[in-house]
Structures are given as structure tokens and as C-alpha cells.
Motif scaffolding. Structure first.
Motif, PDB file in Angstrom:
ATOM      1  N   SER A 134      -9.926 -37.702 -40.733  1.00  0.00           N
ATOM      2  CA  SER A 134     -10.513 -38.155 -40.080  1.00  0.00           C
ATOM      3  C   SER A 134     -10.595 -39.550 -38.877  1.00  0.00           C
ATOM      4  N   THR A 135     -11.716 -39.930 -38.625  1.00  0.00           N
ATOM      5  CA  THR A 135     -11.676 -40.693 -37.533  1.00  0.00           C
ATOM      6  C   THR A 135     -10.914 -41.938 -38.314  1.00  0.00           C
ATOM      7  N   ASN A 136     -10.994 -42.926 -39.194  1.00  0.00           N
ATOM      8  CA  ASN A 136     -10.017 -43.711 -39.082  1.00  0.00           C
ATOM      9  C   ASN A 136      -8.192 -43.334 -39.181  1.00  0.00           C
ATOM     10  N   ASP A 137      -7.541 -42.439 -39.327  1.00  0.00           N
ATOM     11  CA  ASP A 137      -7.231 -41.586 -39.715  1.00  0.00           C
ATOM     12  C   ASP A 137      -6.675 -41.792 -37.841  1.00  0.00           C
ATOM     13  N   PHE A 140      -6.211 -45.214 -36.396  1.00  0.00           N
ATOM     14  CA  PHE A 140      -4.854 -45.540 -37.017  1.00  0.00           C
ATOM     15  C   PHE A 140      -4.103 -45.526 -36.263  1.00  0.00           C
TER      16      PHE A 140
END
Length: 179
Positions: A134-137, A140
Motif C-alpha cells: 500500500s501507499t502507507n507501506d 513508511f
């Protein structure tokens, strides 16, 4: 009276179907010699039996047989599983060493190194699609320090370049995609 006897004999013969009162079995005269010889041979034989069993033979017979059978005791052959496994361990070790050496010499002796340039774009896309990133990964992993404006300094876009690009695009393909 003689007349009556003759009449009675005639009457009996007519009923019985015999001409005279005496009869012999079939083949009597052919077999008479053999029968006489058999009778004479039987008379010359001893009257005693040729076989004699000892006293109390049948009462001791079962015990005698059982003693002969019981004295021959065979030990059952027991094959130990442990001994068989211990015999197979050196063979398995040798086979695994030969397999390891063979695989290393044939498969792993390649000089081609796997780099990102050797992978095709399709391989990378398939890997990214199969892995759920995901874009969050991504955010991060890449901190704000890593992504700075300095990294994008090679891309200087001006308004004129953008207008030229938009004018060069075939708009019909975009409209077809929207349908």
C-alpha cells in the motif's frame, strides 16, 4: 395224477417262461474255473493276520508324536527395524552428498547475475500486483528526508512544454478509453 403234474408243470412253465426248472447264471461255465482257483488259494493262506501291534501302542501313540514335535522348536526370525535403518543411513548420506555436488555443478554454476536491469517491466509489475503493498507501506519506508526536491531537479517542466505535450496527444484514444 401224472396228468395233473404235467399240467401243473406246463402251467408253471407258461407263466414263468421257462422250459425246464433249472437255470444257471450268465457266464457261469466261463467263470467256474477262476472261482475254483480263488477258493483253493484262499484255503492255502494262513488264517492269522500278518500284522501285529505291540501292547498299548495306541494309548502311547499320541504322546510319542507330541514329544517328537515339541522337541523341534524353531526360534522365530526377528529382523530389527533399528538394524535396517542403521544400514541405510550411510547409503542415504552418500546419496545426498552426490546429489548436492551434482546439483551445484550443473545448476548453480551460472555466471549470470540477477539484477534489476535483467528483469522485464512485466515481471516487476506482476510482482508488485501479487504483493499487497500500500501507499502507507511505501511512505513508511521512504522518509521525508529521502524524498526531497533535489531528487526531482532533473525534471524542469515549463508551461510551453506541457502545452506541446497536450497538443501532441491523440485525443481520440483518450475518448475511446473513457467509453
Amino acid at each position: 395224477m401224472e396228468e395233473q403234474i404235467k399240467n401243473s408243470e406246463a402251467y408253471l412253465n407258461s407263466i414263468l417262461g421257462k422250459e425246464n426248472g433249472f437255470s444257471t447264471p450268465d457266464n457261469y461255465f466261463n467263470l467256474i474255473e477262476d472261482n475254483i482257483e480263488i477258493k483253493l488259494a484262499e484255503e492255502n493262506l494262513k488264517k492269522e493276520s500278518g500284522f501285529k501291534t505291540p501292547d498299548s501302542y495306541f494309548s502311547n501313540l499320541e504322546d510319542a508324536i507330541l514329544t517328537k514335535v515339541n522337541t523341534i522348536e524353531k526360534k522365530p526370525k526377528v529382523i530389527s527395524f533399528k538394524s535396517r535403518v542403521l544400514k541405510l543411513i550411510p547409503i542415504a548420506a552418500a546419496a545426498s552428498i552426490i546429489l548436492f555436488i551434482g546439483l551445484n555443478s550443473f545448476i548453480f554454476n551460472k555466471t549470470d547475475e540477477l539484477t534489476l536491469d535483467s528483469l522485464s517491466d512485466n515481471d516487476i509489475e506482476i510482482w508488485l500486483d501479487s504483493n499487497t503493498i500500500s501507499t502507507n507501506d511505501i511512505a513508511f519506508v521512504y522518509n521525508d528526508d529521502l524524498l526531497s526536491e533535489i531528487d526531482f531537479s532533473f525534471a524542469t517542466l515549463e508551461d510551453e512544454n506541457i502545452e506541446d505535450y497536450i497538443n501532441s496527444i491523440d485525443n481520440t484514444s483518450i475518448l475511446n478509453e473513457l467509453n
